[in-house]
Structure formats: C-alpha cells, structure tokens
Write a protein that holds these residues in place. Structure first.
Motif, mmCIF file in Angstrom:
data_model
loop_
_atom_site.group_PDB
_atom_site.id
_atom_site.type_symbol
_atom_site.label_atom_id
_atom_site.label_comp_id
_atom_site.label_asym_id
_atom_site.label_seq_id
_atom_site.Cartn_x
_atom_site.Cartn_y
_atom_site.Cartn_z
ATOM 1 N N GLU A 41 -5.681 4.741 -8.702
ATOM 2 C CA GLU A 41 -4.570 5.068 -7.799
ATOM 3 C C GLU A 41 -4.424 3.890 -6.838
ATOM 4 O O GLU A 41 -5.327 3.599 -6.060
ATOM 5 N N GLN A 43 -2.327 1.459 -3.967
ATOM 6 C CA GLN A 43 -1.395 1.493 -2.842
ATOM 7 C C GLN A 43 -0.143 0.690 -3.161
ATOM 8 O O GLN A 43 -0.216 -0.396 -3.747
ATOM 9 N N ARG A 62 1.730 5.498 -3.200
ATOM 10 C CA ARG A 62 0.715 5.300 -4.233
ATOM 11 C C ARG A 62 1.345 5.325 -5.615
ATOM 12 O O ARG A 62 2.326 6.038 -5.846
ATOM 13 N N ASN A 64 0.041 5.242 -9.965
ATOM 14 C CA ASN A 64 -1.093 5.386 -10.871
ATOM 15 C C ASN A 64 -1.017 4.312 -11.959
ATOM 16 O O ASN A 64 0.029 4.152 -12.601
ATOM 17 N N SER A 79 -9.545 1.660 -5.547
ATOM 18 C CA SER A 79 -8.206 1.849 -5.002
ATOM 19 C C SER A 79 -8.027 1.124 -3.673
ATOM 20 O O SER A 79 -6.910 0.786 -3.281
ATOM 21 N N GLU A 83 -3.573 -3.370 -4.897
ATOM 22 C CA GLU A 83 -2.294 -3.137 -4.225
ATOM 23 C C GLU A 83 -1.142 -3.601 -5.112
ATOM 24 O O GLU A 83 -1.243 -4.628 -5.796
#
Length: 236
Positions: A41, A43, A62, A64, A79, A83
């Motif tokens: 996940e 950002q 967010r 995936n 995570s 980014e």
C-alpha cells in the motif's frame, strides 16, 4: 617461490578452491534468488499544482501495487518508504484523469511493477479566487435571567477568504470562534479566531478579531412604598 610451494601442495590447493567457492556463493546468492511478488500500500502525493489552481475533489492518498523482485530486496521495502507522485504541472482547470505509471514509483533497481490499483486518478482543478465577506460573531449560551443582549460589534468586521471560484461565490460570511454568554453580568470583549465552514475555503486575514458584547442589566427594582407620601402628610 612461495606460490610454487602453495600450488605444489594439494592441501593448499583445496583450501584456495574452498575459499573461492565460498566467495562466489556469497556474491552470487542475491542474483540466484527466485523472484517473488508482494503487495504494497503506497502513499500517493500530488505535486506541481499551479499556484492559481486548486484541487476541489477528494483524492485517495493510497494506492495498491504489486511488485516483483528478489525476496531480499522486497523485504527491505515498506509502505513508509514507497511513494507514487503525480505531477500536475501545466494542467488547466477542469476534470482530469491521470494515469499512474510504473516510473512514478521510487523503486530500487531490478524491482518490477506488476499491477497498480487504481491505475487512474480522477480529480478536478478550479481557479483560485479571493473574496471579502462580513464576519459574524458566533455566540453560545444565554445570559442570566433578567439580563438582555445589546449591541454586538466585531473589529475588523470583514475577512479576506481564498478558495475555489465556485465556493467563494457562495460564501456570504464567516463566523468567529465561540463567544460564551453564559454567566455574563456586564458588557465584555473577547479576542477570538475565525472559522471557515469548508476545508477548501481559507481565511487569509485577519487571523483574529475583537468582539464587543453589550449586556443590558435588568432595571432596578422599586422598593414598595418608596415615593408614596405618609398618611396625613401635608394636611392641616
């Protein structure tokens, strides 16, 4: 001479071969790892928004992604250090659908992006506008029985607001923070901040105002018989 001695010694030959084999095993181990896939996940960040534009739609923070690479490399990722960035430089007002490309992720070498969900980010850009609107004192509570609320003044009485054009045209006023009336027996002043009703509408100035509230006390109670002449007073 020493080299010839080592080469002539079978034991030394085996030791040298063993050391070379260990060195090769250590150095080549990462390259011999079988690639695996793992979900992350990640950002999502927006950058390059023109100063005269503002994003008016809610954008997920967010996304995936599935990544493919050596287990030792994927284990070093999380995570918190991944980014996705979308660059909005040069875009004009209106609705946008921006693809999330694999190269927008900050990934180590030899890590491959398998899938990204969602693959598109939809948002709307609007022109940024300013406006000047009245300031309303927001009073809460009630004065004690018998006391009346008089004039309320706010200084300064107008605020400069900034936000999307479609929002600013519908802003009629802004309110102060709470000014509490409960328990007040006389006129008073309060220095309070200002509150915007919408997160996209920002109050540029002032940062605070002075609210003056006039409290009118109840009229004095006349004592029974006060001012009534005594019986027989003034008679001959």
């Amino acid at each position: 001479m020493k080299i010839r001695t080592i080469l002539a010694d079978p034991g030394m030959k085996l030791l040298a071969l063993f050391i070379a084999l260990v060195f090769w095993t250590v150095q080549s181990a990462p390259r011999r790892e079988r690639p695996v896939e793992r979900p992350f996940e990640v950002q999502l960040s927006l950058m390059g928004i023109p100063r005269d534009l503002i994003v008016t739609t809610t954008v997920q923070d967010r996304v995936n992604v599935w990544l493919r690479g050596r287990p030792s490399v994927l284990q070093s990722l999380s995570s918190s250090n991944l980014e996705v960035t979308l660059d909005l430089t040069g875009n004009r007002p209106g609705p946008l659908s921006l693809p999330i490309r694999p190269e927008s992720l900050n990934l180590p070498q030899d890590v491959e992006v398998v899938t990204i969900d969602p693959a598109l980010v939809s948002l709307t850009l609007e022109p940024r506008r300013q406006g000047l609107v009245p300031i309303r004192a927001f009073t809460v509570g009630e004065l004690p029985p018998g006391y009346n609320l008089g004039e309320i003044t706010v200084v300064p009485d107008r605020a400069e607001v900034t936000g999307p054009a479609s929002f600013i045209k519908n802003v009629d006023e802004v309110a102060t923070e709470r000014v509490i009336l409960s328990g007040r027996l006389s006129s008073f002043q309060s220095t309070v901040g200002l509150v915007s009703d919408h997160p996209l509408v920002r109050i540029s100035k002032p940062t605070s105002v002075v609210v003056t509230v006039t409290v009118v006390p109840p009229p004095p109670v006349e004592v029974e018989g006060e001012g009534v002449p005594d019986e027989g007073e003034g008679s001959e």
